[in-house]
Design a protein around this motif. Sequence first.
Motif, PDB file in Angstrom:
ATOM      1  N   ASP A  85     -11.387  13.999  13.453  1.00 44.14           N
ATOM      2  CA  ASP A  85     -12.709  13.373  13.340  1.00 44.14           C
ATOM      3  C   ASP A  85     -12.814  12.501  12.097  1.00 44.14           C
ATOM      4  OD1 ASP A  85     -13.309  14.904  15.575  1.00 44.14           O
ATOM      5  OD2 ASP A  85     -14.094  16.547  14.363  1.00 44.14           O
ATOM      6  N   LEU A  86     -12.205  12.941  11.029  1.00 45.03           N
ATOM      7  CA  LEU A  86     -12.250  12.205   9.769  1.00 45.03           C
ATOM      8  C   LEU A  86     -11.032  12.597   8.948  1.00 45.03           C
ATOM      9  CD1 LEU A  86     -13.352  14.385   7.359  1.00 45.03           C
ATOM     10  CD2 LEU A  86     -15.377  14.209   8.787  1.00 45.03           C
ATOM     11  N   VAL A  87     -10.696  11.751   7.984  1.00 37.67           N
ATOM     12  CA  VAL A  87      -9.536  11.993   7.123  1.00 37.67           C
ATOM     13  C   VAL A  87      -9.989  11.924   5.670  1.00 37.67           C
ATOM     14  CG1 VAL A  87      -7.280  11.132   6.375  1.00 37.67           C
ATOM     15  CG2 VAL A  87      -7.889  11.071   8.798  1.00 37.67           C
ATOM     16  N   ILE A  88      -9.547  12.893   4.870  1.00 36.25           N
ATOM     17  CA  ILE A  88      -9.868  12.868   3.444  1.00 36.25           C
ATOM     18  C   ILE A  88      -8.574  12.749   2.651  1.00 36.25           C
ATOM     19  CG2 ILE A  88     -11.996  14.185   3.712  1.00 36.25           C
ATOM     20  CD1 ILE A  88     -10.590  16.632   2.704  1.00 36.25           C
ATOM     21  N   GLY A  89      -8.659  12.068   1.514  1.00 33.95           N
ATOM     22  CA  GLY A  89      -7.485  11.861   0.679  1.00 33.95           C
ATOM     23  C   GLY A  89      -7.501  10.475   0.079  1.00 33.95           C
ATOM     24  N   LEU A  90      -6.362  10.036  -0.459  1.00 33.18           N
ATOM     25  CA  LEU A  90      -6.276   8.706  -1.040  1.00 33.18           C
ATOM     26  C   LEU A  90      -6.509   7.661   0.034  1.00 33.18           C
ATOM     27  CD1 LEU A  90      -3.223   8.994  -3.471  1.00 33.18           C
ATOM     28  CD2 LEU A  90      -5.653   9.316  -3.964  1.00 33.18           C
ATOM     29  N   THR A  91      -7.409   6.729  -0.218  1.00 31.44           N
ATOM     30  CA  THR A  91      -7.697   5.688   0.768  1.00 31.44           C
ATOM     31  C   THR A  91      -6.508   4.742   0.864  1.00 31.44           C
ATOM     32  OG1 THR A  91      -8.818   4.383  -0.925  1.00 31.44           O
ATOM     33  CG2 THR A  91     -10.181   5.815   0.440  1.00 31.44           C
ATOM     34  N   GLN A  92      -6.259   4.283   2.084  1.00 31.34           N
ATOM     35  CA  GLN A  92      -5.093   3.448   2.347  1.00 31.34           C
ATOM     36  C   GLN A  92      -5.445   1.975   2.180  1.00 31.34           C
ATOM     37  OE1 GLN A  92      -2.132   5.291   2.986  1.00 31.34           O
ATOM     38  NE2 GLN A  92      -3.680   6.759   2.298  1.00 31.34           N
ATOM     39  N   GLU A  93      -4.469   1.191   1.720  1.00 32.92           N
ATOM     40  CA  GLU A  93      -4.716  -0.221   1.452  1.00 32.92           C
ATOM     41  C   GLU A  93      -4.919  -1.020   2.735  1.00 32.92           C
ATOM     42  OE1 GLU A  93      -1.587  -1.685  -0.972  1.00 32.92           O
ATOM     43  OE2 GLU A  93      -2.001  -0.331  -2.639  1.00 32.92           O
ATOM     44  N   THR A  94      -4.170  -0.683   3.775  1.00 28.47           N
ATOM     45  CA  THR A  94      -4.288  -1.405   5.049  1.00 28.47           C
ATOM     46  C   THR A  94      -4.579  -0.409   6.153  1.00 28.47           C
ATOM     47  OG1 THR A  94      -1.885  -1.240   5.373  1.00 28.47           O
ATOM     48  CG2 THR A  94      -2.721  -3.233   4.324  1.00 28.47           C
ATOM     49  N   MET A  95      -5.722  -0.585   6.819  1.00 26.12           N
ATOM     50  CA  MET A  95      -6.100   0.354   7.868  1.00 26.12           C
ATOM     51  C   MET A  95      -6.453  -0.339   9.178  1.00 26.12           C
ATOM     52  SD  MET A  95      -8.427   3.101   5.803  1.00 26.12           S
ATOM     53  CE  MET A  95      -9.625   1.839   5.400  1.00 26.12           C
ATOM     54  N   GLY A  96      -6.788  -1.617   9.149  1.00 21.70           N
ATOM     55  CA  GLY A  96      -7.212  -2.294  10.359  1.00 21.70           C
ATOM     56  C   GLY A  96      -8.726  -2.291  10.486  1.00 21.70           C
ATOM     57  N   ASP A  97      -9.217  -3.119  11.386  1.00 20.20           N
ATOM     58  CA  ASP A  97     -10.657  -3.283  11.552  1.00 20.20           C
ATOM     59  C   ASP A  97     -11.331  -2.064  12.162  1.00 20.20           C
ATOM     60  OD1 ASP A  97     -10.381  -5.820  10.547  1.00 20.20           O
ATOM     61  OD2 ASP A  97     -10.268  -6.786  12.511  1.00 20.20           O
ATOM     62  N   ASN A  98     -10.551  -1.189  12.816  1.00 24.42           N
ATOM     63  CA  ASN A  98     -11.175  -0.072  13.525  1.00 24.42           C
ATOM     64  C   ASN A  98     -11.356   1.164  12.656  1.00 24.42           C
ATOM     65  OD1 ASN A  98      -8.442   0.347  13.342  1.00 24.42           O
ATOM     66  ND2 ASN A  98      -8.179   1.079  15.426  1.00 24.42           N
ATOM     67  N   LEU A  99     -10.966   1.111  11.386  1.00 22.04           N
ATOM     68  CA  LEU A  99     -11.149   2.229  10.472  1.00 22.04           C
ATOM     69  C   LEU A  99     -11.899   1.759   9.232  1.00 22.04           C
ATOM     70  CD1 LEU A  99      -7.625   3.956  10.532  1.00 22.04           C
ATOM     71  CD2 LEU A  99      -9.615   4.482  11.946  1.00 22.04           C
ATOM     72  N   VAL A 100     -12.723   2.652   8.685  1.00 25.39           N
ATOM     73  CA  VAL A 100     -13.454   2.346   7.449  1.00 25.39           C
ATOM     74  C   VAL A 100     -13.354   3.535   6.511  1.00 25.39           C
ATOM     75  CG1 VAL A 100     -15.085   0.751   8.518  1.00 25.39           C
ATOM     76  CG2 VAL A 100     -15.623   3.190   8.442  1.00 25.39           C
ATOM     77  N   SER A 101     -13.424   3.256   5.217  1.00 28.03           N
ATOM     78  CA  SER A 101     -13.353   4.326   4.211  1.00 28.03           C
ATOM     79  C   SER A 101     -14.593   4.318   3.330  1.00 28.03           C
ATOM     80  CB  SER A 101     -12.104   4.171   3.335  1.00 28.03           C
ATOM     81  OG  SER A 101     -10.938   4.524   4.028  1.00 28.03           O
ATOM     82  N   GLN A 102     -15.070   5.513   3.020  1.00 29.43           N
ATOM     83  CA  GLN A 102     -16.124   5.691   2.031  1.00 29.43           C
ATOM     84  C   GLN A 102     -15.453   6.129   0.735  1.00 29.43           C
ATOM     85  OE1 GLN A 102     -19.611   8.005   3.352  1.00 29.43           O
ATOM     86  NE2 GLN A 102     -18.660   8.078   5.374  1.00 29.43           N
ATOM     87  N   THR A 103     -15.468   5.289  -0.266  1.00 28.19           N
ATOM     88  CA  THR A 103     -14.848   5.631  -1.537  1.00 28.19           C
ATOM     89  C   THR A 103     -15.714   6.639  -2.282  1.00 28.19           C
ATOM     90  OG1 THR A 103     -13.744   3.498  -1.731  1.00 28.19           O
ATOM     91  CG2 THR A 103     -14.094   4.730  -3.770  1.00 28.19           C
ATOM     92  N   LEU A 104     -15.102   7.721  -2.728  1.00 25.82           N
ATOM     93  CA  LEU A 104     -15.818   8.755  -3.464  1.00 25.82           C
ATOM     94  C   LEU A 104     -15.603   8.628  -4.963  1.00 25.82           C
ATOM     95  CD1 LEU A 104     -15.016  11.846  -1.189  1.00 25.82           C
ATOM     96  CD2 LEU A 104     -17.012  10.351  -1.124  1.00 25.82           C
ATOM     97  N   ALA A 105     -14.381   8.269  -5.351  1.00 28.29           N
ATOM     98  CA  ALA A 105     -14.087   8.192  -6.779  1.00 28.29           C
ATOM     99  C   ALA A 105     -12.778   7.466  -7.010  1.00 28.29           C
ATOM    100  CB  ALA A 105     -14.008   9.592  -7.392  1.00 28.29           C
ATOM    101  N   GLU A 106     -12.672   6.842  -8.182  1.00 30.19           N
ATOM    102  CA  GLU A 106     -11.388   6.336  -8.626  1.00 30.19           C
ATOM    103  C   GLU A 106     -10.632   7.464  -9.313  1.00 30.19           C
ATOM    104  OE1 GLU A 106     -12.409   3.076 -11.165  1.00 30.19           O
ATOM    105  OE2 GLU A 106     -12.263   1.634  -9.522  1.00 30.19           O
ATOM    106  N   THR A 107      -9.345   7.495  -9.132  1.00 25.89           N
ATOM    107  CA  THR A 107      -8.560   8.578  -9.716  1.00 25.89           C
ATOM    108  C   THR A 107      -7.193   8.041 -10.115  1.00 25.89           C
ATOM    109  OG1 THR A 107      -7.531  10.734  -9.260  1.00 25.89           O
ATOM    110  CG2 THR A 107      -7.985   9.330  -7.356  1.00 25.89           C
ATOM    111  N   PRO A 108      -7.015   7.679 -11.391  1.00 20.03           N
ATOM    112  CA  PRO A 108      -5.783   7.029 -11.827  1.00 20.03           C
ATOM    113  C   PRO A 108      -4.563   7.930 -11.690  1.00 20.03           C
ATOM    114  CG  PRO A 108      -7.102   7.685 -13.711  1.00 20.03           C
ATOM    115  CD  PRO A 108      -7.952   7.903 -12.510  1.00 20.03           C
ATOM    116  N   TYR A 109      -3.423   7.294 -11.454  1.00 20.75           N
ATOM    117  CA  TYR A 109      -2.167   8.034 -11.444  1.00 20.75           C
ATOM    118  C   TYR A 109      -1.796   8.447 -12.862  1.00 20.75           C
ATOM    119  CZ  TYR A 109      -0.838   7.233  -6.579  1.00 20.75           C
ATOM    120  OH  TYR A 109      -0.772   7.257  -5.212  1.00 20.75           O
ATOM    121  N   GLU A 110      -1.145   9.602 -12.951  1.00 20.82           N
ATOM    122  CA  GLU A 110      -0.621  10.112 -14.211  1.00 20.82           C
ATOM    123  C   GLU A 110       0.840  10.506 -14.011  1.00 20.82           C
ATOM    124  OE1 GLU A 110      -2.407  10.446 -16.970  1.00 20.82           O
ATOM    125  OE2 GLU A 110      -4.520  10.704 -16.417  1.00 20.82           O
ATOM    126  N   VAL A 111       1.668  10.296 -15.061  1.00 23.71           N
ATOM    127  CA  VAL A 111       2.995  10.909 -15.079  1.00 23.71           C
ATOM    128  C   VAL A 111       2.803  12.366 -15.475  1.00 23.71           C
ATOM    129  CG1 VAL A 111       5.269  10.927 -16.179  1.00 23.71           C
ATOM    130  CG2 VAL A 111       4.143   8.748 -15.650  1.00 23.71           C
TER     131      VAL A 111
END
Length: 411
Positions: free
Chosen positions: A250-276
């Motif tokens: 029904d829905l997917v949670i996790g890092l939003t993808q850069e390319t998804m196509g017109d048939n998918l949309v993402s609700q951004t919840l937060a920015e989360t920088p990468y860390e080593v």
Amino acid sequence: MPDNPGQRLDAISFRQLRLFESVGRLNSVRRGSEECNLSQPAVTQALAKLEQLIGIDLFERRASGSYLTPPGDILYARVIRMFKQLADALFDLEVPGGQVGADAVVHRLTRSQVRSLVAIIDHGSFAAASIALQITEASLQRAARDLEGNLRKNIFYRSAEGVMVTPAGIACGRRMSLALQEIDWAINEIDVARDIGESRITIGALPFGGSVLLASVLDEFLATQTKVDVRIATEGASEMMQRLREGKVDLVIGLTQETMGDNLVSQTLAETPYEVVGRRGHPLVEKGQVTRDDLIRYDWVVGSQGSSRRKCFDGLFANCPKPRTPVATSALPVIRHLLAGSDRLTLMTAYELQYESMLVPVPIDVRLPCPTIGITTRADWLPTALHKDFINLVKSRVSTRSIMATARSAA
């Protein structure tokens, strides 16, 4: 009334739903019968049968007309969506006549025709589909021929393996399957409102952030829902997005993808920088500002090829020697184990890191990408009340401020 929701769904005909839509829109059995060119007794009988299958009154009958009840409103919204999705799928299939032709085909479609195509696609052959539908292969072939005649377009072809569905037919069938889900959701919503069924939700959790986010809210969500059937799917990003398009989640949670196509949309919840990231006590943690040359000296656990994590790793070591990467995985328990007992390094987002007790960020002199964590859905998706409750809970538990604050404190 059949006890099994699937049996109830299969017993509802498109003819009943068309009549229901007409009467619901016109608020009149008489006007609906005139529009559908049927007698009033025939329409009344069909609607009574539909109400029997759903298990509740869908109309309030008054002297001035027939008006949708609250359960009727739920079903009406889904019926409208189902017929629109069917028409859109047929238009994109390029049936003769354009949009007018697609609408005409929808008016002639039967549930048997649509179910047959979906089953053949899902099970890969006429023989397997007939077993799944519990009908004879001859009946299935007849329904397939009727569908092709209705479409006035070839969607089947013969190969060495038998009769197969064309790629265009498969794409159309997938969208028809999504359309049928609308009525399934309507029945479920009505049953839940009557307190006779379980709410259903299928959540796709992407590796790392998705699984962490889901785990952080699942207990609270279950505590607020007394009757809920939660199903969780875990796969890589490309596989999960395909499952979402096909309605298998029904829905997917996790890092939003850069390319998804017109048939998918993402609700951004937060920015989360990468860390080593390395273990507590790692030699680089206390070193101060760490350079690429320092990072190259250690083995790394990297993300799978094609993942945003792997892309970040490749960017970090672009135009310079790369460290050894003996392990590529998205399995967080494996990564945690490999890092906790060694000096290996990996990349994590600040959101993921806030739930780790044994792993800490390594201060580096390079600015890393800052992806977003969010919820991805189909663009035309209509969530149920349960879906809305889950999404609102997730939103309330995730904020840019909390993630960035955690990242700074961990550093």
